[in-house]
Design an enzyme around this catalytic site. Sequence first.
Site, mmCIF file in Angstrom:
data_model
loop_
_atom_site.group_PDB
_atom_site.id
_atom_site.type_symbol
_atom_site.label_atom_id
_atom_site.label_comp_id
_atom_site.label_asym_id
_atom_site.label_seq_id
_atom_site.Cartn_x
_atom_site.Cartn_y
_atom_site.Cartn_z
ATOM 1 N N THR A 1 34.179 40.182 58.154
ATOM 2 C CA THR A 1 33.691 39.006 57.444
ATOM 3 C C THR A 1 32.173 38.954 57.351
ATOM 4 O OG1 THR A 1 33.638 37.662 59.469
ATOM 5 C CG2 THR A 1 35.700 37.674 58.221
ATOM 6 N N VAL A 2 31.713 38.210 56.354
ATOM 7 C CA VAL A 2 30.308 37.840 56.214
ATOM 8 C C VAL A 2 30.224 36.323 56.344
ATOM 9 C CG1 VAL A 2 29.594 39.784 54.780
ATOM 10 C CG2 VAL A 2 30.600 37.795 53.671
ATOM 11 N N TYR B 1 40.639 26.351 50.205
ATOM 12 C CA TYR B 1 41.429 27.545 50.528
ATOM 13 C C TYR B 1 42.863 27.158 50.888
ATOM 14 C CZ TYR B 1 37.233 30.410 50.525
ATOM 15 O OH TYR B 1 36.101 31.076 50.134
ATOM 16 N N TRP C 1 33.869 44.712 53.150
ATOM 17 C CA TRP C 1 32.766 44.505 52.227
ATOM 18 C C TRP C 1 31.963 45.807 52.166
ATOM 19 C CZ3 TRP C 1 32.137 39.993 49.507
ATOM 20 C CH2 TRP C 1 32.823 38.866 49.969
ATOM 21 N N CYS D 1 30.285 34.669 48.786
ATOM 22 C CA CYS D 1 30.973 33.974 49.873
ATOM 23 C C CYS D 1 30.272 32.665 50.236
ATOM 24 C CB CYS D 1 31.025 34.898 51.090
ATOM 25 S SG CYS D 1 31.675 34.114 52.573
#
Length: 339
Positions: free
Chosen positions: A112-113, A176, A78, A45
Amino acid sequence: MSDGDGTGGEFTRDMHYLTTRITEDGRDGYPVEPGRYRLIVARACPWANRAIIVRRLLGLEDVLSMGICGPVHDERSWTFDLDPGGVDPVLKIPRLQDAYFARDPHYPRGITVPAMVDVPTGAVVTNDFAQITLDLSTQWRRYHREGAPDLYPEALRDEIDEVAEPVFRDVNNGVYRCGFAASQDAYDAAYDRLFARLDQLTDRLSTQRFLVGDTITEADVRLFTTLVRFDAVYHGHFKCNRSKLTEMPVLWNYARDLFQTPGFGDTIDFTHIKQHYYMVHTNINPTRIVPKGPDLSHWLEPHNRETLGGRPFGDGTPPHPPRPAEVVPPDHWAPTSRS
């Protein structure tokens, strides 16, 4: 990383994060304390990659542990499939979502990370990726290594913010907006904005080694994590195909300059990067076939950016080598010079 469809087929990123901050004065209830927090990342990421780089440049390994998720996740979360038994050895959880649910059992948004987790409670404190790195620079200063660079110097903060905002909008998030566009018009607009911004950055970096001032700053970290993924992922997978990074000489040399700087290239896992994008985004790549390329052999070739002056670490020093447990496997990143 989260995604969604905006009006007219435009990709709109969910920017509603847990904005609780870990600060020196603990004003949000989470004071900076050595050993209390765990930074959860995925090498795939780009947003998490920023935090990995900043933590290493500042030498915070002794006070802020790091858990690394695998590159491929499902629709739930994740996962810690790189660890023995698929469980994070500190948090004792198999999925990052467990830490989000410890904060809010009904947490409604993407898992999210990067995420900063309070180890005693097992709960996520914040996943606000932009603020996390700024706070590591400003709020954790007492624990920076000797010789750590100032990545967010007070005198340059306005300029860093001014540069970083369009870089985020048109480049970091712009790729993106190209890749997840749901209409031709939305894609065309994102594509045009992306390359117009890259052309502007080319002009800026043609006469100065770094984006702001004569040392590495937060602005460089933010741009680097997109550039380093450009040819491996964004050029083909996200249809950002006007030019490869290797065909944009100024940006290519700039990216190689940073890649060869300790704390940058040694955090990059091209294998994880490609596996994540090509295997998780099945709406774009339903076969889940991961490409073998691109050739990585040129990342360590001379960039000649030293001729522009500048001192990467200012009056400071490069970071020490990564800890053995945090070393990227050589076959995942190590480009070798051609014989």
